[in-house]
Design a protein around this motif. Sequence first.
Motif, PDB file in Angstrom:
ATOM      1  N   ALA A   1      50.335  21.479  11.837  1.00 31.54           N
ATOM      2  CA  ALA A   1      51.564  21.148  12.559  1.00 31.54           C
ATOM      3  C   ALA A   1      52.770  21.145  11.630  1.00 31.54           C
ATOM      4  O   ALA A   1      53.812  21.731  11.943  1.00 31.54           O
TER       5      ALA A   1
ATOM      6  N   TYR B   1      50.332  16.823  17.071  1.00 32.95           N
ATOM      7  CA  TYR B   1      51.186  16.299  15.999  1.00 32.95           C
ATOM      8  C   TYR B   1      52.594  16.882  16.087  1.00 32.95           C
ATOM      9  O   TYR B   1      53.580  16.182  15.885  1.00 32.95           O
ATOM     10  N   ALA B   2      52.686  18.170  16.388  1.00 30.15           N
ATOM     11  CA  ALA B   2      53.978  18.852  16.381  1.00 30.15           C
ATOM     12  C   ALA B   2      54.881  18.454  17.535  1.00 30.15           C
ATOM     13  O   ALA B   2      56.105  18.540  17.417  1.00 30.15           O
ATOM     14  N   CYS B   3      54.294  17.996  18.647  1.00 34.80           N
ATOM     15  CA  CYS B   3      55.099  17.762  19.848  1.00 34.80           C
ATOM     16  C   CYS B   3      54.941  16.374  20.448  1.00 34.80           C
ATOM     17  O   CYS B   3      55.460  16.118  21.538  1.00 34.80           O
TER      18      CYS B   3
ATOM     19  N   MET C   1      55.787  23.944  11.976  1.00 40.53           N
ATOM     20  CA  MET C   1      57.129  23.467  12.277  1.00 40.53           C
ATOM     21  C   MET C   1      58.112  23.857  11.170  1.00 40.53           C
ATOM     22  O   MET C   1      59.280  24.162  11.436  1.00 40.53           O
TER      23      MET C   1
ATOM     24  N   SER D   1      55.320  15.341  13.368  1.00 40.88           N
ATOM     25  CA  SER D   1      54.076  15.671  12.636  1.00 40.88           C
ATOM     26  C   SER D   1      53.952  14.909  11.334  1.00 40.88           C
ATOM     27  O   SER D   1      52.840  14.721  10.827  1.00 40.88           O
TER      28      SER D   1
ATOM     29  N   HIS E   1      52.636  26.499  19.868  1.00 37.14           N
ATOM     30  CA  HIS E   1      53.860  25.789  19.517  1.00 37.14           C
ATOM     31  C   HIS E   1      54.911  26.028  20.595  1.00 37.14           C
ATOM     32  O   HIS E   1      54.682  26.821  21.531  1.00 37.14           O
TER      33      HIS E   1
ATOM     34  N   SER F   1      46.785  20.889  16.555  1.00 37.61           N
ATOM     35  CA  SER F   1      48.039  20.615  15.845  1.00 37.61           C
ATOM     36  C   SER F   1      49.198  20.348  16.797  1.00 37.61           C
ATOM     37  O   SER F   1      50.157  19.667  16.423  1.00 37.61           O
TER      38      SER F   1
ATOM     39  N   GLY G   1      59.849  18.516  15.663  1.00 37.68           N
ATOM     40  CA  GLY G   1      58.428  18.667  15.367  1.00 37.68           C
ATOM     41  C   GLY G   1      58.054  18.206  13.974  1.00 37.68           C
ATOM     42  O   GLY G   1      56.974  17.627  13.757  1.00 37.68           O
TER      43      GLY G   1
END
Length: 299
Positions: free
Chosen positions: A267, A237-239, A271, A297, A204, A234, A293
């Motif tokens: 994700a 999705y998070a970034c 987040m 996500s 992350h 993940s 994020g």
Amino acid sequence: MNPWEATHPVSLEKAKEKIERDFPSLKPASVKAYGSGFDHTVYEVNREFVFRFPRRKLGYEAMQFENRVLKSLERLNFEGGFEYPKPVFYQEAEGDDYPYVGFTNIKGSVLTEETDTDLLHHHAKELGIFLKKLHALPADQIDADPDHLHRLSTKLRKKHFHDIASESEPVIPRALYKELIHYIKNLEEWENEPGTVPLHGDLHPKNMIVREGRLTGIIDWGDAHIGHPAVDLSVGYACMTPEVRTVFFKAYGEVDERTQDLARFKAVFIMTVLVRYAKNTEDQDVLRWGLAGLEKSLS
């Protein structure tokens, strides 16, 4: 008690004293604060090395895992396109103190210090290739444990997930919070998904290093383990937005729908944890990235 509070704080003065005593070759040691994570206090030493001191029990355990895994990557001459720390110094525990370690310094700033929360869009292909190479390493040659924390089990984590979200509500915009709660409420409960690939385990924004506006390094391997690729995927999705995410997955290789669902869950969960951390520590940089994020996500 604040869950992020250090049970084993190490001041800059104490760190300098320890380092000069235990590693005379570094004297006189120029020591400066390099930041604190969930589990470690970090100092830069002589501009060449980064020393990590565990702040609490989880940090001590993570440091031991990290040291083992990074030695494995070095032994395998792993090159994934981004720098990662190389273990150089290790000091055993003394009394009630935890051990501590010194790594090569991946110079730059933590990604959360960047104002552009879309920065990783420029590295979607590179990150996909990095993870493809990492996950292809022979698991039996990586000194890492299986996923004993069951990171992908919604059956285990769903209630805790809701509690973290509720605690974070004051700093989450109302519409986004409603979307988050809807996601958690409708989240299917499943057991932990098994896996057999080497993972970073905690990919992350606080664990990425940027230099001159570009992603250059991946740090904090304390959650590395052998498990399911969705844990690392993940980050897509998070970034990344859905459009950019397709570039990431294309570079990584074929990913089935089940893996995508698992990666999205991981994700959204991490987040939300970042947002709670930011709320409790009043870290506006981490809050900015955590909220961005969550939006990505959930989309």
